[in-house]
Design a protein around this motif. Structure first.
Motif, PDB file in Angstrom:
ATOM      1  N   SER A 107       7.634 -40.666 -12.333  1.00  0.00           N
ATOM      2  CA  SER A 107       7.148 -39.954 -11.200  1.00  0.00           C
ATOM      3  C   SER A 107       5.987 -38.981 -11.549  1.00  0.00           C
ATOM      4  O   SER A 107       5.055 -38.817 -10.739  1.00  0.00           O
ATOM      5  CB  SER A 107       8.094 -38.942 -10.372  1.00  0.00           C
ATOM      6  OG  SER A 107       8.876 -38.098 -11.573  1.00  0.00           O
ATOM      7  N   TRP A 146       3.024 -41.437 -11.622  1.00  0.00           N
ATOM      8  CA  TRP A 146       2.763 -41.936 -10.143  1.00  0.00           C
ATOM      9  C   TRP A 146       1.853 -40.764  -9.369  1.00  0.00           C
ATOM     10  O   TRP A 146       0.896 -40.978  -8.785  1.00  0.00           O
ATOM     11  CB  TRP A 146       3.798 -42.462  -9.362  1.00  0.00           C
ATOM     12  CG  TRP A 146       3.432 -42.450  -8.020  1.00  0.00           C
ATOM     13  CD1 TRP A 146       3.209 -43.650  -7.308  1.00  0.00           C
ATOM     14  CD2 TRP A 146       3.313 -41.769  -6.640  1.00  0.00           C
ATOM     15  NE1 TRP A 146       2.681 -43.622  -5.882  1.00  0.00           N
ATOM     16  CE2 TRP A 146       2.938 -42.554  -5.779  1.00  0.00           C
ATOM     17  CE3 TRP A 146       3.781 -40.401  -6.456  1.00  0.00           C
ATOM     18  CZ2 TRP A 146       2.870 -41.845  -4.215  1.00  0.00           C
ATOM     19  CZ3 TRP A 146       3.599 -39.689  -5.364  1.00  0.00           C
ATOM     20  CH2 TRP A 146       3.038 -40.806  -4.116  1.00  0.00           C
ATOM     21  N   ALA A 147       2.543 -39.484  -9.576  1.00  0.00           N
ATOM     22  CA  ALA A 147       1.843 -38.272  -8.954  1.00  0.00           C
ATOM     23  C   ALA A 147       0.448 -38.190  -9.362  1.00  0.00           C
ATOM     24  O   ALA A 147      -0.666 -37.550  -8.455  1.00  0.00           O
ATOM     25  CB  ALA A 147       2.685 -37.170  -9.225  1.00  0.00           C
ATOM     26  N   LYS A 161      -1.755 -42.265  -8.016  1.00  0.00           N
ATOM     27  CA  LYS A 161      -1.182 -42.794  -6.859  1.00  0.00           C
ATOM     28  C   LYS A 161      -1.353 -44.338  -6.635  1.00  0.00           C
ATOM     29  O   LYS A 161      -2.566 -44.787  -7.064  1.00  0.00           O
ATOM     30  CB  LYS A 161      -1.611 -42.101  -5.600  1.00  0.00           C
ATOM     31  CG  LYS A 161      -1.048 -40.592  -5.677  1.00  0.00           C
ATOM     32  CD  LYS A 161      -1.366 -39.894  -4.522  1.00  0.00           C
ATOM     33  CE  LYS A 161      -1.162 -38.438  -4.347  1.00  0.00           C
ATOM     34  NZ  LYS A 161      -1.821 -37.699  -3.492  1.00  0.00           N
ATOM     35  N   ASP A 198      12.657 -36.017  -9.770  1.00  0.00           N
ATOM     36  CA  ASP A 198      11.329 -36.535  -9.622  1.00  0.00           C
ATOM     37  C   ASP A 198      10.567 -36.159  -8.535  1.00  0.00           C
ATOM     38  O   ASP A 198       9.496 -36.406  -8.223  1.00  0.00           O
ATOM     39  CB  ASP A 198      11.599 -38.382  -9.154  1.00  0.00           C
ATOM     40  CG  ASP A 198      12.006 -39.001 -10.417  1.00  0.00           C
ATOM     41  OD1 ASP A 198      11.431 -38.800 -11.428  1.00  0.00           O
ATOM     42  OD2 ASP A 198      12.865 -39.602 -10.421  1.00  0.00           O
ATOM     43  N   HIS A 199      11.134 -35.187  -7.487  1.00  0.00           N
ATOM     44  CA  HIS A 199      10.495 -34.658  -6.493  1.00  0.00           C
ATOM     45  C   HIS A 199       9.681 -33.509  -7.068  1.00  0.00           C
ATOM     46  O   HIS A 199       8.538 -33.148  -6.100  1.00  0.00           O
ATOM     47  CB  HIS A 199      11.655 -34.107  -5.485  1.00  0.00           C
ATOM     48  CG  HIS A 199      12.214 -33.063  -5.850  1.00  0.00           C
ATOM     49  ND1 HIS A 199      12.900 -32.918  -7.202  1.00  0.00           N
ATOM     50  CD2 HIS A 199      12.525 -31.851  -5.351  1.00  0.00           C
ATOM     51  CE1 HIS A 199      13.568 -31.636  -7.108  1.00  0.00           C
ATOM     52  NE2 HIS A 199      13.468 -31.003  -6.229  1.00  0.00           N
ATOM     53  N   VAL A 253       6.127 -34.645  -7.411  1.00  0.00           N
ATOM     54  CA  VAL A 253       5.545 -35.202  -6.097  1.00  0.00           C
ATOM     55  C   VAL A 253       4.952 -33.931  -5.234  1.00  0.00           C
ATOM     56  O   VAL A 253       3.974 -34.055  -4.714  1.00  0.00           O
ATOM     57  CB  VAL A 253       6.584 -35.944  -5.338  1.00  0.00           C
ATOM     58  CG1 VAL A 253       6.001 -36.248  -4.073  1.00  0.00           C
ATOM     59  CG2 VAL A 253       6.941 -37.185  -6.273  1.00  0.00           C
ATOM     60  N   ALA A 281       1.400 -34.514  -6.497  1.00  0.00           N
ATOM     61  CA  ALA A 281       0.788 -35.437  -5.400  1.00  0.00           C
ATOM     62  C   ALA A 281       0.583 -34.376  -4.268  1.00  0.00           C
ATOM     63  O   ALA A 281      -0.082 -34.801  -3.236  1.00  0.00           O
ATOM     64  CB  ALA A 281       1.709 -36.466  -5.328  1.00  0.00           C
ATOM     65  N   MET A 304       8.314 -33.052  -0.793  1.00  0.00           N
ATOM     66  CA  MET A 304       9.188 -34.132  -0.791  1.00  0.00           C
ATOM     67  C   MET A 304      10.565 -33.132  -1.167  1.00  0.00           C
ATOM     68  O   MET A 304      10.802 -32.123  -2.039  1.00  0.00           O
ATOM     69  CB  MET A 304       9.118 -35.070  -2.091  1.00  0.00           C
ATOM     70  CG  MET A 304      10.101 -35.706  -2.573  1.00  0.00           C
ATOM     71  SD  MET A 304       9.913 -37.013  -3.614  1.00  0.00           S
ATOM     72  CE  MET A 304       9.581 -38.651  -2.709  1.00  0.00           C
TER      73      MET A 304
END
Length: 341
Positions: A204, A207-208, A211, A275-276, A279, A283, A287
């Motif tokens: 995560s 990804w954050a 993206k 994982d939030h 995000v 990101a 979330m």
């Protein structure tokens, strides 16, 4: 004396009338408040808990999905193939993750997008990897975790949501992005890892900061973690309340109206590093985390077989899957039809 009694009687009648009027007004007000508080539910399809259960079983059948293992590769391929079969647009985000103890992991985040052209998007996520060792086990601490609940349960619920959406003849006017984060569970439980996330949440975090679609954003996101155990309780996780309190309220209110308040407990819980967090913070997407935490047992924050070799299919209860899955589907259809809110 008679005159005095008559006056008293008249006063009593007046007082009674006023009391009845006040009571009537209060009753009317309370009724109106109840009507205002009730959510007008959009028509939403049923969530099939048995199908979700089978998706969980399929993952567990590969064995522990520890990064760099054969089971991890095979399960990842299965997730990609399943999302594609269901008609979602799939992106595989391959990356090398470095663990707190200097292992190099061949990791991949797997993203499935439903209705990719829709401008309004909701993000749903869970991690799909297994922990490499059962540090909370009383005996087999060096064995990997099968991770039926801590990992596979959230993925199973999201796969069933994807299947439900793809099976509809009339698609909801909303986009849904499902992310299976990798390398979440290779963290330190003894304080050896010194980073902010204690070695967890590598997928995560990646990804954050990278993206899968440049400039990607979503109205909000929901993370699932350990959502399959019997009699699970989901308290309002602390970071979720602080960073996305409005989303927490919406989800918990809908769950209560659907009859799932015994699962979605109206009580603030601990702040959990999950994982939030990247995000939200990196990101910049609000979330929340639906995660099993115990309301009355501070010593054991999570479900009893967390990070042990006993996190097997025996933990998984279709009733819990139904509560979580049906609530999430309702959330999506409320957002697709905002006029009902």
């Amino acid at each position: 004396m008679l005159f005095h009694f008559k006056n008293l009687f008249q006063k009593a009648v007046i007082l009674l009338s006023v009391s009845v009027l006040i009571y009537s007004c209060n009753t009317s007000t309370n009724s109106e408040q109840t009507t205002e508080q009730a959510i007008k539910l959009a028509t939403a399809p049923a969530f099939n808990a048995d199908s979700a259960y089978s998706f969980i079983q399929k993952q567990v059948d590969f064995g522990p999905r520890v990064p760099n293992s054969v089971a991890h590769v095979k399960c990842g391929d299965y997730l990609v193939a399943t999302l594609k079969k269901l008609g979602l647009e799939v992106t595989e985000q391959n990356f090398t993750a470095t663990t707190y103890d200097n292992h190099k992991l061949k990791a991949r985040n797997i993203i499935g997008s439903f209705n990719p052209s829709a401008s309004k998007r909701i993000l749903l996520a869970s991690h799909w990897d297994s922990r490499p060792y059962s540090d909370q086990d009383s005996v087999s601490k060096d064995k990997p975790v099968v991770a039926a609940n801590d990992g596979a349960s959230g993925v199973g619920v999201l796969l069933e949501i994807a299947r439900t959406l793809s099976s509809l003849q009339t698609k909801p006017d909303i986009g849904v992005d499902i992310i299976f984060f990798d390398a979440e569970d290779w963290g330190s439980s003894d304080g050896e890892a010194k980073d902010k996330f204690s070695g967890y949440c590598l997928g995560s975090q990646y990804w954050a900061a990278n993206k899968h679609v440049p400039g990607y954003t979503a109205y909000f996101g929901v993370l699932l973690d350990m959502v399959g155990a019997k009699n699970a309780t989901f308290l309002k996780e602390g970071y979720s309340v602080d960073l996305a309190g409005g989303v927490v309220k919406t989800v918990w209110d809908l769950a209560a109206q659907l009859g799932y308040s015994n699962y979605f407990v109206d009580k603030r819980g601990s702040a959990i590093t999950d994982d939030h967090v990247p995000v939200n913070e990196t990101a910049k997407i609000p979330m929340i985390d639906i995660i099993h935490t115990n309301a009355d047992n501070i010593a054991n924050t999570f479900f009893k077989d967390w990070h042990t070799t006993h996190d097997t299919m025996e933990n998984i209860d279709p009733k819990t899957l139904k509560a979580v899955g049906q609530t999430l589907i309702q959330v999506l259809f409320q957002e697709a039809q905002p006029e009902v809110m």
